[in-house]
Write a protein that holds these residues in place. Structure first.
Motif, PDB file in Angstrom:
ATOM      1  N   VAL A 130      73.747 173.200  76.153  1.00 56.74           N
ATOM      2  CA  VAL A 130      72.538 173.224  76.979  1.00 56.74           C
ATOM      3  C   VAL A 130      72.636 172.147  78.055  1.00 56.74           C
ATOM      4  N   VAL A 131      72.554 172.580  79.323  1.00 54.95           N
ATOM      5  CA  VAL A 131      72.644 171.651  80.451  1.00 54.95           C
ATOM      6  C   VAL A 131      71.442 171.863  81.367  1.00 54.95           C
ATOM      7  N   THR A 132      70.876 170.773  81.899  1.00 54.51           N
ATOM      8  CA  THR A 132      69.731 170.847  82.806  1.00 54.51           C
ATOM      9  C   THR A 132      70.171 170.535  84.232  1.00 54.51           C
ATOM     10  N   ASP A 133      69.211 170.668  85.174  1.00 52.50           N
ATOM     11  CA  ASP A 133      69.498 170.291  86.564  1.00 52.50           C
ATOM     12  C   ASP A 133      68.992 168.887  86.874  1.00 52.50           C
ATOM     13  N   ILE A 134      68.732 168.076  85.848  1.00 48.65           N
ATOM     14  CA  ILE A 134      68.292 166.694  86.041  1.00 48.65           C
ATOM     15  C   ILE A 134      69.524 165.819  86.226  1.00 48.65           C
TER      16      ILE A 134
ATOM     17  N   GLY B 171      63.180 147.878  77.563  1.00 48.77           N
ATOM     18  CA  GLY B 171      64.548 147.612  77.134  1.00 48.77           C
ATOM     19  C   GLY B 171      64.923 148.227  75.797  1.00 48.77           C
ATOM     20  N   GLU B 172      64.040 149.034  75.210  1.00 51.74           N
ATOM     21  CA  GLU B 172      64.389 149.691  73.955  1.00 51.74           C
ATOM     22  C   GLU B 172      65.576 150.625  74.156  1.00 51.74           C
ATOM     23  N   THR B 173      66.328 150.829  73.085  1.00 49.43           N
ATOM     24  CA  THR B 173      67.444 151.762  73.194  1.00 49.43           C
ATOM     25  C   THR B 173      66.927 153.196  73.150  1.00 49.43           C
ATOM     26  N   LEU B 174      67.489 154.015  73.991  1.00 48.28           N
ATOM     27  CA  LEU B 174      67.008 155.388  74.165  1.00 48.28           C
ATOM     28  C   LEU B 174      67.214 156.226  72.914  1.00 48.28           C
ATOM     29  N   ILE B 175      68.397 156.162  72.328  1.00 46.61           N
ATOM     30  CA  ILE B 175      68.745 157.046  71.222  1.00 46.61           C
ATOM     31  C   ILE B 175      68.037 156.649  69.932  1.00 46.61           C
ATOM     32  N   GLU B 176      68.158 155.376  69.531  1.00 42.15           N
ATOM     33  CA  GLU B 176      67.678 154.955  68.222  1.00 42.15           C
ATOM     34  C   GLU B 176      66.169 154.752  68.176  1.00 42.15           C
ATOM     35  N   ASP B 177      65.584 154.173  69.228  1.00 45.07           N
ATOM     36  CA  ASP B 177      64.181 153.783  69.168  1.00 45.07           C
ATOM     37  C   ASP B 177      63.219 154.842  69.702  1.00 45.07           C
ATOM     38  N   ILE B 178      63.686 155.741  70.526  1.00 43.42           N
ATOM     39  CA  ILE B 178      62.757 156.653  71.193  1.00 43.42           C
ATOM     40  C   ILE B 178      62.991 158.106  70.814  1.00 43.42           C
ATOM     41  N   VAL B 179      64.131 158.647  71.134  1.00 38.24           N
ATOM     42  CA  VAL B 179      64.396 160.050  70.842  1.00 38.24           C
ATOM     43  C   VAL B 179      64.533 160.275  69.345  1.00 38.24           C
ATOM     44  N   GLY B 180      65.107 159.329  68.653  1.00 39.00           N
ATOM     45  CA  GLY B 180      65.212 159.424  67.206  1.00 39.00           C
ATOM     46  C   GLY B 180      66.388 160.231  66.716  1.00 39.00           C
ATOM     47  N   ALA B 181      67.202 160.728  67.608  1.00 38.80           N
ATOM     48  CA  ALA B 181      68.398 161.485  67.222  1.00 38.80           C
ATOM     49  C   ALA B 181      69.356 161.449  68.398  1.00 38.80           C
ATOM     50  N   ASN B 182      70.591 161.750  68.134  1.00 42.36           N
ATOM     51  CA  ASN B 182      71.582 161.758  69.204  1.00 42.36           C
ATOM     52  C   ASN B 182      71.430 163.044  70.024  1.00 42.36           C
ATOM     53  N   LEU B 183      70.303 163.151  70.702  1.00 44.31           N
ATOM     54  CA  LEU B 183      69.947 164.406  71.372  1.00 44.31           C
ATOM     55  C   LEU B 183      70.485 164.500  72.787  1.00 44.31           C
ATOM     56  N   LEU B 184      70.393 163.418  73.560  1.00 42.58           N
ATOM     57  CA  LEU B 184      70.665 163.472  74.993  1.00 42.58           C
ATOM     58  C   LEU B 184      72.072 163.005  75.325  1.00 42.58           C
ATOM     59  N   GLY B 185      72.653 163.671  76.319  1.00 47.78           N
ATOM     60  CA  GLY B 185      73.977 163.299  76.802  1.00 47.78           C
ATOM     61  C   GLY B 185      74.102 163.632  78.275  1.00 47.78           C
TER      62      GLY B 185
ATOM     63  N   LEU C  19      72.026 168.435  76.319  1.00 48.63           N
ATOM     64  CA  LEU C  19      71.726 168.184  74.918  1.00 48.63           C
ATOM     65  C   LEU C  19      73.033 168.104  74.143  1.00 48.63           C
ATOM     66  N   ASN C  20      73.119 167.140  73.247  1.00 51.47           N
ATOM     67  CA  ASN C  20      74.356 166.921  72.494  1.00 51.47           C
ATOM     68  C   ASN C  20      74.450 167.809  71.258  1.00 51.47           C
ATOM     69  N   SER C  21      74.170 169.059  71.413  1.00 52.98           N
ATOM     70  CA  SER C  21      74.293 169.977  70.285  1.00 52.98           C
ATOM     71  C   SER C  21      74.402 171.396  70.815  1.00 52.98           C
ATOM     72  N   THR C  22      75.111 172.232  70.063  1.00 48.98           N
ATOM     73  CA  THR C  22      75.149 173.649  70.404  1.00 48.98           C
ATOM     74  C   THR C  22      73.863 174.291  69.889  1.00 48.98           C
ATOM     75  N   LEU C  23      73.478 175.417  70.490  1.00 47.29           N
ATOM     76  CA  LEU C  23      72.182 175.993  70.170  1.00 47.29           C
ATOM     77  C   LEU C  23      72.262 177.502  70.009  1.00 47.29           C
ATOM     78  N   ILE C  24      71.720 177.993  68.903  1.00 49.06           N
ATOM     79  CA  ILE C  24      71.436 179.406  68.736  1.00 49.06           C
ATOM     80  C   ILE C  24      69.925 179.498  68.550  1.00 49.06           C
ATOM     81  N   GLY C  25      69.254 179.912  69.577  1.00 44.03           N
ATOM     82  CA  GLY C  25      67.795 179.943  69.549  1.00 44.03           C
ATOM     83  C   GLY C  25      67.257 179.819  70.961  1.00 44.03           C
ATOM     84  N   GLY C  26      66.405 178.822  71.197  1.00 43.23           N
ATOM     85  CA  GLY C  26      65.810 178.643  72.517  1.00 43.23           C
ATOM     86  C   GLY C  26      65.522 177.188  72.801  1.00 43.23           C
ATOM     87  N   VAL C  27      65.441 176.852  74.081  1.00 41.33           N
ATOM     88  CA  VAL C  27      65.166 175.477  74.484  1.00 41.33           C
ATOM     89  C   VAL C  27      64.324 175.488  75.755  1.00 41.33           C
TER      90      VAL C  27
END
Length: 294
Positions: free
Chosen positions: A130-134, A199-213, A221-229
């Motif tokens: 999953v890739v965005t235009d951001i 200054g909080e870390t994005l992955i550990e303190d906010i998103v809560g998972a290794n979601l963004l890349g 998104l740092n994962s393959t997807l079968i479904g919807g986003v």
């Protein structure tokens, strides 16, 4: 219709199936129009009903995170009303009565939000990435990346965004129940509020998972997807929440089998017999008029 005389000629209003009315010096009685009633619904009515179930079950899966999702909705309509209204007219998902009862759900390209902010483009490639235009420029995202660094990179490379805006990510994973074989949806919602001073870390303190890349400078998104986003851009401005208009982008092989004519027919018939009205027969039965001389 009948014109009457005598004592009851002074009557007006309704008595049983008869309606009395004064027309000048005479009283006219008419038999009330009878509407055809049946405990069974027509095939067309039932087709609409079987498409409701998947919408209702999916909306429940969001657990209240789709609020406020329709920026211009009328004050007397809820987010749920609007969600149902904008999606029921499209190509839907047909669940049988038993599937609906057990909470089955299929991810489909439903519209989730509608608003005035520019939309976020999302694509799913052949590898289910999953890739965005951001654009994030030269930023790389790792375990030590701070919200400050992420926010700064996003704002410097995307004019439509402002400090304090929220990035929301909805991930709906299509699953199949191993026992019943029914489709299920596992839905998670993530949010990141941009803050160039945090200054909080994005992955550990906010998103809560290794979601963004990042892929080729774009947020992914740092994962393959079968479904919807769906990725939603929102902003609070003078007390009013503004959102981008977004649909689920879907990569879901399960979807097609619930959209065929056969699937719709099976779903309709699962609720029992339906009435097949003749096309030219109205749903109102007008009785023959009788005339009585005064």
């Amino acid at each position: 219709m009948a014109i009457i005389t005598g004592v009851i000629s002074k009557l007006s209003g309704s008595v049983g199936s008869l309606t009395f009315a004064r027309l000048g010096d005479v009283t006219v009685v008419r038999e009330k129009i009878e509407r055809k009633r049946t405990s069974r619904r027509t095939w067309r009515q039932m087709r609409r009903r079987v498409l409701w179930s998947n919408l209702v079950n999916l909306y429940r899966a969001f657990g209240g995170t789709l609020h406020p999702s329709f920026e211009d909705r009328a004050a007397n309509r809820s987010d749920f009303n609007e969600f149902m209204s904008v999606n029921i007219g499209g190509q839907g998902v047909a669940l049988t009565a038993e599937e609906a009862r057990q909470g089955a759900c299929v991810v489909a390209p439903y519209q989730l939000t509608r608003g005035s902010l520019p939309g976020v483009m999302v694509s799913i490639d052949s590898s289910h990435q999953v890739v965005t235009d951001i654009s994030l420029g030269s930023l790389t995202i790792g375990s030590s990346t701070t919200l400050q660094a992420f926010s700064t990179a996003l704002l410097e490379n995307n004019e439509a965004w402002a400090d304090g805006d929220q990035l929301s990510v909805y991930v709906a994973v299509q699953e199949v129940d191993g026992v019943s074989g029914m489709p299920r949806v596992s839905l998670k919602a993530y949010e990141v509020t941009l803050d160039v001073n945090d200054g909080e870390t994005l992955i550990e303190d906010i998103v809560g998972a290794n979601l963004l890349g990042v892929q080729d400078g774009m947020l992914k998104l740092n994962s393959t997807l079968i479904g919807g986003v769906a990725v939603v851009h929102s902003r609070k401005e003078r007390g009013v929440t503004k959102v981008s208009s977004q649909r689920f982008v879907v990569d879901n092989p399960t979807l097609a089998q619930y959209q065929t004519a056969g699937a719709v027919n099976a779903a309709v018939l699962s609720y029992g017999d339906v009435v097949q009205d003749d096309f030219l027969t109205p749903n109102i039965d007008i009785p023959m008029a009788d005339t009585v001389n005064p």
